[in-house]
Scaffold this motif. Structure first.
Motif, PDB file in Angstrom:
ATOM      1  N   ALA A   3      40.154  51.956  41.004  1.00 16.19           N
ATOM      2  CA  ALA A   3      38.719  52.005  41.233  1.00 16.19           C
ATOM      3  C   ALA A   3      37.977  51.187  40.182  1.00 16.19           C
ATOM      4  CB  ALA A   3      38.249  53.456  41.218  1.00 16.19           C
ATOM      5  N   ASP A   4      38.454  51.252  38.952  1.00 14.12           N
ATOM      6  CA  ASP A   4      37.853  50.480  37.856  1.00 14.12           C
ATOM      7  C   ASP A   4      38.981  49.696  37.197  1.00 14.12           C
ATOM      8  OD1 ASP A   4      36.163  49.467  35.940  1.00 14.12           O
ATOM      9  OD2 ASP A   4      36.225  51.276  34.694  1.00 14.12           O
ATOM     10  N   PRO A   5      39.177  48.441  37.589  1.00 18.23           N
ATOM     11  CA  PRO A   5      40.312  47.669  37.081  1.00 18.23           C
ATOM     12  C   PRO A   5      40.309  47.589  35.552  1.00 18.23           C
ATOM     13  CG  PRO A   5      39.157  46.465  38.807  1.00 18.23           C
ATOM     14  CD  PRO A   5      38.333  47.663  38.469  1.00 18.23           C
ATOM     15  N   ALA A 130      44.740  40.210  38.700  1.00 18.78           N
ATOM     16  CA  ALA A 130      45.771  40.629  39.656  1.00 18.78           C
ATOM     17  C   ALA A 130      45.081  41.195  40.890  1.00 18.78           C
ATOM     18  CB  ALA A 130      46.678  41.687  39.033  1.00 18.78           C
ATOM     19  N   LEU A 131      45.538  40.748  42.059  1.00 20.52           N
ATOM     20  CA  LEU A 131      44.896  41.130  43.323  1.00 20.52           C
ATOM     21  C   LEU A 131      45.868  41.836  44.262  1.00 20.52           C
ATOM     22  CD1 LEU A 131      43.186  37.668  43.888  1.00 20.52           C
ATOM     23  CD2 LEU A 131      42.080  39.745  43.041  1.00 20.52           C
ATOM     24  N   ASP A 132      45.314  42.706  45.104  1.00 21.23           N
ATOM     25  CA  ASP A 132      46.137  43.366  46.118  1.00 21.23           C
ATOM     26  C   ASP A 132      46.071  42.619  47.453  1.00 21.23           C
ATOM     27  OD1 ASP A 132      43.672  43.984  47.231  1.00 21.23           O
ATOM     28  OD2 ASP A 132      43.892  46.156  47.028  1.00 21.23           O
ATOM     29  N   THR A 133      45.648  41.365  47.391  1.00 19.84           N
ATOM     30  CA  THR A 133      45.538  40.513  48.570  1.00 19.84           C
ATOM     31  C   THR A 133      45.900  39.084  48.179  1.00 19.84           C
ATOM     32  OG1 THR A 133      44.104  39.922  50.442  1.00 19.84           O
ATOM     33  CG2 THR A 133      43.089  39.934  48.250  1.00 19.84           C
ATOM     34  N   ASP A 143      31.679  31.857  42.550  1.00 21.67           N
ATOM     35  CA  ASP A 143      30.916  32.884  43.268  1.00 21.67           C
ATOM     36  C   ASP A 143      31.622  33.295  44.554  1.00 21.67           C
ATOM     37  OD1 ASP A 143      28.933  32.898  41.311  1.00 21.67           O
ATOM     38  OD2 ASP A 143      27.671  31.462  42.386  1.00 21.67           O
ATOM     39  N   ARG A 144      32.159  32.318  45.275  1.00 22.59           N
ATOM     40  CA  ARG A 144      32.885  32.633  46.509  1.00 22.59           C
ATOM     41  C   ARG A 144      34.174  33.381  46.192  1.00 22.59           C
ATOM     42  NH1 ARG A 144      33.172  34.609  51.288  1.00 22.59           N
ATOM     43  NH2 ARG A 144      34.746  33.668  52.629  1.00 22.59           N
ATOM     44  N   LEU A 145      34.890  32.954  45.149  1.00 23.70           N
ATOM     45  CA  LEU A 145      36.108  33.657  44.755  1.00 23.70           C
ATOM     46  C   LEU A 145      35.788  35.102  44.384  1.00 23.70           C
ATOM     47  CD1 LEU A 145      39.141  33.728  44.115  1.00 23.70           C
ATOM     48  CD2 LEU A 145      38.580  32.887  41.821  1.00 23.70           C
ATOM     49  N   ASN A 146      34.728  35.313  43.603  1.00 24.01           N
ATOM     50  CA  ASN A 146      34.344  36.679  43.235  1.00 24.01           C
ATOM     51  C   ASN A 146      34.060  37.523  44.467  1.00 24.01           C
ATOM     52  OD1 ASN A 146      34.627  36.386  40.462  1.00 24.01           O
ATOM     53  ND2 ASN A 146      32.521  35.722  40.176  1.00 24.01           N
ATOM     54  N   ASP A 150      36.250  40.907  45.594  1.00 23.03           N
ATOM     55  CA  ASP A 150      35.561  42.188  45.534  1.00 23.03           C
ATOM     56  C   ASP A 150      36.343  43.268  46.282  1.00 23.03           C
ATOM     57  OD1 ASP A 150      33.499  43.965  44.844  1.00 23.03           O
ATOM     58  OD2 ASP A 150      32.474  43.603  46.752  1.00 23.03           O
ATOM     59  N   GLY A 151      36.664  44.343  45.582  1.00 20.76           N
ATOM     60  CA  GLY A 151      37.427  45.439  46.175  1.00 20.76           C
ATOM     61  C   GLY A 151      38.930  45.231  46.186  1.00 20.76           C
ATOM     62  N   HIS A 152      39.406  44.088  45.664  1.00 17.90           N
ATOM     63  CA  HIS A 152      40.841  43.777  45.685  1.00 17.90           C
ATOM     64  C   HIS A 152      41.447  43.586  44.292  1.00 17.90           C
ATOM     65  CE1 HIS A 152      40.954  43.375  50.024  1.00 17.90           C
ATOM     66  NE2 HIS A 152      39.813  42.697  49.946  1.00 17.90           N
TER      67      HIS A 152
END
Length: 164
Positions: A3-5, A130-133, A143-146, A150-152
């Motif tokens: 929830a809070d990386p 680190a991403l879950d996607t 900005d687009r990457l952020n 978001d949420g991943h």
């Protein structure tokens, strides 16, 4: 996904120590450098599907906005390091997708001294996320990457260098 990386990824460079001086080889050509990106390595995040890298000047001249010097996405989960390369404006770097830096170009744009000259040292942050996607979109701005991350985000980590 956390929830809070946390900032628990250990990030190192073979080219400068955390908080240390970024060597001239890794700064822009205007400043007499070679504009190579520094090597970056990080600890594994077992649940990561992929990683992203965002590097920025934390102390830009006369602006509250960070100066983005490098955006990389589509870093496979099996990768734990990025070697030093001469800056390339190609969309891909060994399969990883290079996004747009603050100049609007793809690839790494090494530190450059602006209006304040050599009077003030600036902090340059190299952050691994680190991403879950897996993000496969090309030609990304930070900005687009952020927005896509978001949420991943599972975990983050960073190393900071100074120039001059």
């Amino acid at each position: 996904m956390a929830a809070d990386p946390s900032n628990s990824i250990v990030v190192v460079s073979g080219d400068f120590r955390n908080g240390g001086q970024i060597p001239l080889k890794y700064v822009c050509r205007t400043m007499g450098g070679d504009n190579y990106n520094p090597s970056i390595a990080w600890s594994e995040v077992p649940d990561a599907e992929s990683y992203a890298l965002v590097a920025y000047n934390k102390d830009p001249d006369g602006s509250s906005k960070f100066e983005i010097i490098w955006v990389l996405s589509f870093i496979p989960s099996s990768v734990r390091s990025i070697d030093s390369y001469v800056s390339s404006k190609l969309s891909r770097l060994n399969g990883m997708i290079q996004g747009r830096n603050h100049t609007g170009d793809r690839g790494y744009q090494g530190p450059c001294v602006g209006k304040l000259g050599f009077k003030q040292s600036r902090r340059y942050v190299f952050q691994i996320i680190a991403l879950d996607t897996i993000i496969t979109e090309e030609n990304l701005s930070v900005d687009r990457l952020n927005s896509l991350m978001d949420g991943h985000i599972i975990e983050k980590g960073m190393i900071m260098g100074r120039f001059p």
